[in-house]
Design an enzyme around this catalytic site. Sequence first.
Site, PDB file in Angstrom:
ATOM      1  N   THR A 191       0.814  -1.211   0.000  1.00 53.49           N
ATOM      2  CA  THR A 191       0.000   0.000   0.000  1.00 53.49           C
ATOM      3  C   THR A 191       0.849   1.262   0.000  1.00 53.49           C
ATOM      4  O   THR A 191       0.478   2.274  -0.587  1.00 53.49           O
ATOM      5  CB  THR A 191      -0.933  -0.014   1.237  1.00 53.49           C
ATOM      6  OG1 THR A 191      -1.729  -1.190   1.172  1.00 53.49           O
ATOM      7  CG2 THR A 191      -1.841   1.193   1.277  1.00 53.49           C
ATOM      8  N   THR A 237       2.244  -4.172   4.481  1.00 50.84           N
ATOM      9  CA  THR A 237       2.286  -4.408   5.923  1.00 50.84           C
ATOM     10  C   THR A 237       1.969  -5.849   6.312  1.00 50.84           C
ATOM     11  O   THR A 237       2.399  -6.311   7.366  1.00 50.84           O
ATOM     12  CB  THR A 237       1.288  -3.488   6.656  1.00 50.84           C
ATOM     13  OG1 THR A 237      -0.013  -3.705   6.116  1.00 50.84           O
ATOM     14  CG2 THR A 237       1.672  -2.042   6.527  1.00 50.84           C
ATOM     15  N   ASP A 238       1.219  -6.554   5.447  1.00 47.35           N
ATOM     16  CA  ASP A 238       0.717  -7.869   5.881  1.00 47.35           C
ATOM     17  C   ASP A 238       1.816  -8.837   6.302  1.00 47.35           C
ATOM     18  O   ASP A 238       1.663  -9.572   7.272  1.00 47.35           O
ATOM     19  CB  ASP A 238      -0.115  -8.513   4.758  1.00 47.35           C
ATOM     20  CG  ASP A 238      -1.368  -7.723   4.445  1.00 47.35           C
ATOM     21  OD1 ASP A 238      -1.652  -6.743   5.173  1.00 47.35           O
ATOM     22  OD2 ASP A 238      -2.073  -8.070   3.482  1.00 47.35           O
ATOM     23  N   LYS A 289       2.376  -7.749  13.063  1.00 45.21           N
ATOM     24  CA  LYS A 289       1.178  -7.002  12.690  1.00 45.21           C
ATOM     25  C   LYS A 289       0.038  -7.541  13.553  1.00 45.21           C
ATOM     26  O   LYS A 289      -0.259  -8.733  13.524  1.00 45.21           O
ATOM     27  CB  LYS A 289       0.865  -7.182  11.197  1.00 45.21           C
ATOM     28  CG  LYS A 289      -0.336  -6.348  10.755  1.00 45.21           C
ATOM     29  CD  LYS A 289      -0.519  -6.328   9.249  1.00 45.21           C
ATOM     30  CE  LYS A 289      -1.704  -5.434   8.900  1.00 45.21           C
ATOM     31  NZ  LYS A 289      -1.944  -5.270   7.488  1.00 45.21           N
TER      32      LYS A 289
HETATM   33  N1  ASP Z   1      -2.110  -6.159   1.292  1.00 48.32           N
HETATM   34  C1  ASP Z   1      -1.136  -5.124   1.471  1.00 48.32           C
HETATM   35  C2  ASP Z   1       0.214  -5.775   1.551  1.00 48.32           C
HETATM   36  O1  ASP Z   1       0.595  -6.300   2.543  1.00 48.32           O
HETATM   37  C3  ASP Z   1      -1.444  -4.320   2.678  1.00 48.32           C
HETATM   38  C4  ASP Z   1      -0.491  -3.194   2.960  1.00 48.32           C
HETATM   39  O2  ASP Z   1       0.414  -2.874   2.250  1.00 48.32           O
HETATM   40  O3  ASP Z   1      -0.670  -2.599   4.011  1.00 48.32           O
HETATM   41  O4  ASP Z   1       0.921  -5.744   0.582  1.00 48.32           O
END
Ligand code: ASP
Length: 460
Positions: free
Chosen positions: A106, A182-183, A261
């Site tokens: 993201t 983040t995942d 996370k």
């Molecule tokens: N689905 C995304 C990822 O982990 C979520 C994010 O970037 O926060 O790539």
Amino acid sequence: MIDIFKGYKGKALEILKQLQVRVWSDALIKTTRGDFSGIILPRSENDDDYHIVLKLKTGYNVGIDVNTITTMKEVGYKEAHYKIPEKEFPTSEDKPNIKLFGTGGTIASRLDYRTGAVIPAFSPGELYGAVPELADICNLKTEKLFAVFSENMGPDQYKKLAVNIGEEIKNGIDGIVIGHGTDTLHHTAAALSYMIQDSPVPIVLVGSQRSSDRPSSDAALNLIHATTAAAYSDIAEVVVCMFGPTSDEYALLHQGTRVRKMHSSYRSTFRTIGDVPIATVTRDKITPIQKNYNKRRKDRKVRILPYFEEKVAMVYYYPNMQPDMIDSLIDNGYKGIVIAGTGLGHVNKPLYPAIRRCREKNIPVFMTVQTLWGYVHMFVYDTGRDLMADGVVPAGNMLPEVAYIKLGWALGQTDDPEEVKKIMLTPVSSDITPREPYNGYLIYQGGIPEVEEFIKKVHK
Ligand code: ASP
């Protein structure tokens, strides 16, 4: 009988035409499910013909079933241009040199109106165009290594990142920032903590929970905090830098092997588990919370260890798990297993024969705890003792995902079970600590002011 209005019949585009409302108009839509106001977005390739997608004032998008629409009115018109201006990043000799590697997620995303999805779209010029403050912090070089959402990160990407970071360090960079989804940010943070040892400079992973087209986006501030930490902190560790509290007061730096996370949508989703975070970061200050971290050095003696055995599994135990879950791993050639067990580190008795088979086949099995906080203690109950007798090795307070990554890294270097055990149980970057700090569990779970505020409300 009440005659419920069934709405307009037909395809979204025809209804828009009929009611003289254009794409990109600011519209007021009344439906049988409530009223909505926002910008009408172009239809994405993958949407069906019977929904209108509206960007609400909050920045969120909603799909409206055309059959529920009772009236619709255009109240304004504003065609959006989501192209971020590209500008050359200015440099000056008195600023630290930072390298930003993009991997996707993201943080590198904005909305793509062709597919209606948030897509990775990262380029150096765009980044400066979007967050000009970065130029006040450092000289920034950027490189897009991957453009994936983080569920697609894995051993190949970990290795490539480690090697590229090693090159930058050898060439004299002052700090590294990695933009990442983040995942699985914490998996990559763990992988880099093992693959890059004795770094003389900070290696800061950063993501964002909300994309930059949303008003509540944390992307810009996270990048500002992360580059500040990479440029000016003396913390030469692999760390994750994200919102501390839910508000934008400060960021926390979390050790790469102790971070997780913990919330699917909060911006303050990353928490240090089993310890306290290393430091807080604001736009103009880095305040260490811990003292025992590796300090920044001038030398370039970094060790890059890009090894990973892919046939490693992590098994999250659940009641009534059947032994065939373990047997199938053995039969499919898996070389090591990490179990996230219940309580102090347990699984049910029916799994024991399968676990014994692992030992016969020289497949190391390590135990971690689902509780995340606390240590595996397998001497307390008979069941734990039996499992240890069958070869299961307690992994201290290593987090399950971290133990999984470490086992892949260990087995990438050797298949001698004793050697693997030695690597696994030798602490690296606080992945196993002798004790948890007394204030770790509660105090730093979101920022002290928030905890105090919460407690005050409860005691009212
Ligand atoms: N689905 C995304 C990822 O982990 C979520 C994010 O970037 O926060 O790539």
